[in-house]
Scaffold this motif. Structure first.
Motif, PDB file in Angstrom:
ATOM      1  N   SER A 310       0.821  -1.212   0.000  1.00  0.00           N
ATOM      2  CA  SER A 310       0.000   0.000   0.000  1.00  0.00           C
ATOM      3  C   SER A 310       0.849   1.253   0.000  1.00  0.00           C
ATOM      4  O   SER A 310       0.557   2.210  -0.725  1.00  0.00           O
ATOM      5  CB  SER A 310      -0.924   0.006   1.229  1.00  0.00           C
ATOM      6  N   ASP A 311       1.912   1.277   0.811  1.00  0.00           N
ATOM      7  CA  ASP A 311       2.725   2.483   0.909  1.00  0.00           C
ATOM      8  C   ASP A 311       3.872   2.514  -0.094  1.00  0.00           C
ATOM      9  O   ASP A 311       4.361   3.586  -0.446  1.00  0.00           O
ATOM     10  CB  ASP A 311       3.253   2.650   2.335  1.00  0.00           C
ATOM     11  N   LEU A 312       4.298   1.343  -0.571  1.00  0.00           N
ATOM     12  CA  LEU A 312       5.311   1.310  -1.616  1.00  0.00           C
ATOM     13  C   LEU A 312       4.682   1.580  -2.982  1.00  0.00           C
ATOM     14  O   LEU A 312       5.375   1.930  -3.936  1.00  0.00           O
ATOM     15  CB  LEU A 312       6.014  -0.059  -1.627  1.00  0.00           C
ATOM     16  N   THR A 338       3.404  10.555   0.260  1.00  0.00           N
ATOM     17  CA  THR A 338       4.822  10.793  -0.021  1.00  0.00           C
ATOM     18  C   THR A 338       5.711  10.405   1.151  1.00  0.00           C
ATOM     19  O   THR A 338       6.744   9.743   0.974  1.00  0.00           O
ATOM     20  CB  THR A 338       5.040  12.283  -0.362  1.00  0.00           C
ATOM     21  N   ARG A 339       5.340  10.817   2.363  1.00  0.00           N
ATOM     22  CA  ARG A 339       6.180  10.541   3.531  1.00  0.00           C
ATOM     23  C   ARG A 339       6.349   9.044   3.750  1.00  0.00           C
ATOM     24  O   ARG A 339       7.464   8.535   3.959  1.00  0.00           O
ATOM     25  CB  ARG A 339       5.586  11.200   4.773  1.00  0.00           C
ATOM     26  N   TYR A 340       5.269   8.284   3.711  1.00  0.00           N
ATOM     27  CA  TYR A 340       5.362   6.850   3.951  1.00  0.00           C
ATOM     28  C   TYR A 340       6.169   6.163   2.855  1.00  0.00           C
ATOM     29  O   TYR A 340       6.962   5.249   3.121  1.00  0.00           O
ATOM     30  CB  TYR A 340       3.969   6.231   4.050  1.00  0.00           C
ATOM     31  N   PHE A 341       5.961   6.582   1.628  1.00  0.00           N
ATOM     32  CA  PHE A 341       6.715   6.029   0.502  1.00  0.00           C
ATOM     33  C   PHE A 341       8.221   6.249   0.704  1.00  0.00           C
ATOM     34  O   PHE A 341       9.027   5.313   0.552  1.00  0.00           O
ATOM     35  CB  PHE A 341       6.247   6.685  -0.799  1.00  0.00           C
ATOM     36  N   GLU A 342       8.604   7.451   1.073  1.00  0.00           N
ATOM     37  CA  GLU A 342      10.021   7.749   1.242  1.00  0.00           C
ATOM     38  C   GLU A 342      10.626   6.939   2.382  1.00  0.00           C
ATOM     39  O   GLU A 342      11.778   6.471   2.293  1.00  0.00           O
ATOM     40  CB  GLU A 342      10.205   9.250   1.493  1.00  0.00           C
ATOM     41  N   TYR A 362       8.414  -1.933   9.886  1.00  0.00           N
ATOM     42  CA  TYR A 362       7.843  -0.710   9.317  1.00  0.00           C
ATOM     43  C   TYR A 362       6.634  -0.264  10.125  1.00  0.00           C
ATOM     44  O   TYR A 362       5.701  -1.028  10.360  1.00  0.00           O
ATOM     45  CB  TYR A 362       7.445  -0.961   7.865  1.00  0.00           C
ATOM     46  N   GLU A 363       6.640   1.003  10.549  1.00  0.00           N
ATOM     47  CA  GLU A 363       5.581   1.525  11.409  1.00  0.00           C
ATOM     48  C   GLU A 363       4.956   2.796  10.840  1.00  0.00           C
ATOM     49  O   GLU A 363       4.373   3.567  11.582  1.00  0.00           O
ATOM     50  CB  GLU A 363       6.139   1.831  12.813  1.00  0.00           C
ATOM     51  N   ARG A 364       5.087   3.052   9.558  1.00  0.00           N
ATOM     52  CA  ARG A 364       4.608   4.319   8.987  1.00  0.00           C
ATOM     53  C   ARG A 364       5.213   5.505   9.745  1.00  0.00           C
ATOM     54  O   ARG A 364       4.523   6.450  10.110  1.00  0.00           O
ATOM     55  CB  ARG A 364       3.083   4.393   9.023  1.00  0.00           C
TER      56      ARG A 364
END
Length: 451
Positions: A310-312, A338-342, A362-364
């Protein structure tokens, strides 16, 4: 001598908690998501803990694919609409602020202006709107689109959207409604302002049909991490959520957002930055670590993969969980969060984790602390006094237990250190946060004209 600055606290309230296995492990009722009494008890507990804000996140969509995974991990799959929930909670609380998410991509400005003005009146000045552009394509499909518009276009719409909403909130001057029975005049027409607006996204000849809010305007919340998001926050937000998990990064973000305010005629004092903070509290550090380990072991592989995907913004369903994610699976850029992706890309490239290790760690973002009440308070004090934030968005892995432990054990420790209030000193959310009550734009114009 000026009073010492005290940290602000907000609660992110979601069902059994924010951990993907919280509904299995929390020990609370499994049907809590649709139980208003459950949320009322949680809001009253947060108010007992003197929290500034009870906050409800949202997306206007259910997931419609990968149901084997989403049936095990249920964010937004069974939840109240935020304004409805917060309005109900206004009747069972008296001091804590009440904030919720609503998307600029799928509402119209008039709807949002009216809903949040009503919440502010019903709560006697405790309402707050979290401005989002939405970050998943499930929502787009509910509203006739295959996917979200490009990131830049969503933020351009959001900027204009907020401008229109704030103008509508100023339809009536504070003293416009006069109730003059002798003259038969309900409101002063000279103090009623019609908005004529024609922009890129909205064309309106409009006036809001409710008196000006107790707070002047509800508090505006925003959480953008991209450059466009930080610009929107600096221009419009009064509370900003940040999810950096390292102190230096959090301080850089805080300084960056506040440093952008001057070009919009604002000051750093107009914004409160709340850092995402995820504590697991035990009698010892070992006990807290064991609690966290047990939660992590409950993450099903299907859930782990869908969270990463989802975040990638990439499919990882076919990958071996015990091998690293191939670099050619990583998109060039994000269009959702954007933040989670980075953050997740950084973990893939620099920490060389396997897919399983990635979903375990990974914890967002958000600062995670495993330890005693004193350990938790130590970290909060360090971040607060370093200027990395003005307070914290508390994100408990499990609810209500995490909140119960925090209120009983960490709040007294923060109070003992002089970092946190011992009583509410005001009644509105703006008063809690030390934010000024905005004057109507029309009152400001009148003052300028008068010299």
């Amino acid at each position: 001598m000026a009073a010492r600055k005290r940290m602000a606290l907000a609660l992110l309230a979601q069902g059994n908690g924010l951990h993907p296995a919280s509904w299995i492990a929390a020990g609370g009722p499994t049907d809590c998501s649709n139980d208003i009494s459950y949320f009322a008890d949680m809001a009253r507990l947060a108010e007992k803990g003197l929290f500034d804000l009870f906050f409800v996140a949202d997306t206007p969509a259910a997931r419609t694919d990968n149901l084997d995974a989403w049936s095990r991990y249920t964010p937004y799959m069974n939840c109240f609409e935020p304004i409805t929930l917060l309005t109900a909670l206004a009747g069972v609380t008296s001091r804590i602020g009440l904030g919720g998410t609503a998307s600029t991509s799928f509402y119209e400005p008039y709807n949002i202006a009216r809903l949040y003005a009503s919440l502010d009146h019903i709560s006697h000045g405790r309402g707050a709107w979290n401005v989002v552009t939405s970050g998943n394509n499930y929502a787009a499909r509910n509203f006739g689109e295959d996917k979200l518009p490009p990131h830049a276009k969503r933020y351009a719409r959001a900027k204009e959207f907020v401008e229109v909403v704030k103008a509508l909130w100023d339809t009536y001057d504070d003293d416009a409604i006069v109730y003059d029975r002798e003259r038969g005049v309900y409101f002063d027409p000279a103090k009623f302002h019609v908005l004529d607006h024609q922009g890129e996204f909205f064309k309106m000849h409009s006036a809001l049909n409710i008196a000006r809010c107790p707070q002047g305007q509800p508090v505006i919340i925003q959480a953008g991490a991209s450059n466009a998001g930080k610009e929107l926050a600096a221009e419009t937000a009064e509370v900003v959520f940040n999810s950096d998990d390292e102190l230096a990064d959090a301080k850089a973000y805080c300084d960056d957002v506040k440093g952008r305010t001057a070009k919009f005629g604002r000051t750093p004092a107009d914004i409160r930055v709340l850092a995402g903070f995820t504590p697991t509290i035990g009698e010892s550090k070992w006990e807290a670590e064991d609690k966290y380990r047990q939660l992590q072991e409950l993450i099903h592989p299907l859930v782990g993969k869908v969270r990463v995907a989802s975040d990638l913004e990439a499919d990882v369903s076919d990958l071996d969980p015990d091998q690293p994610i191939p670099l050619d699976r990583i998109p060039q850029s994000a269009n959702l969060h954007t933040r989670y992706f980075e953050q997740i890309v950084d973990m893939i490239k620099n920490q060389k984790l396997t897919l399983r290790q990635l979903w375990q760690r990974y914890e967002r973002g958000n600062k995670r602390v495993l330890g005693t009440a004193a350990d938790v308070a130590d970290t909060m004090q360090e971040w607060f006094e370093a200027g990395a934030c003005d307070g914290f968005m508390m994100i408990f892995p499990t609810l209500p237990g995490g909140l119960e432990s925090f209120v009983a054990r960490v709040v007294p420790e923060l109070q003992r250190r002089g970092l946190y209030r011992t009583a509410y000193e005001g009644r509105t959310l703006r008063e809690h946060l030390g934010l000024k009550r905005p004057a109507s734009r029309y009152a400001r114009e009148t003052m300028k004209a008068a010299g």
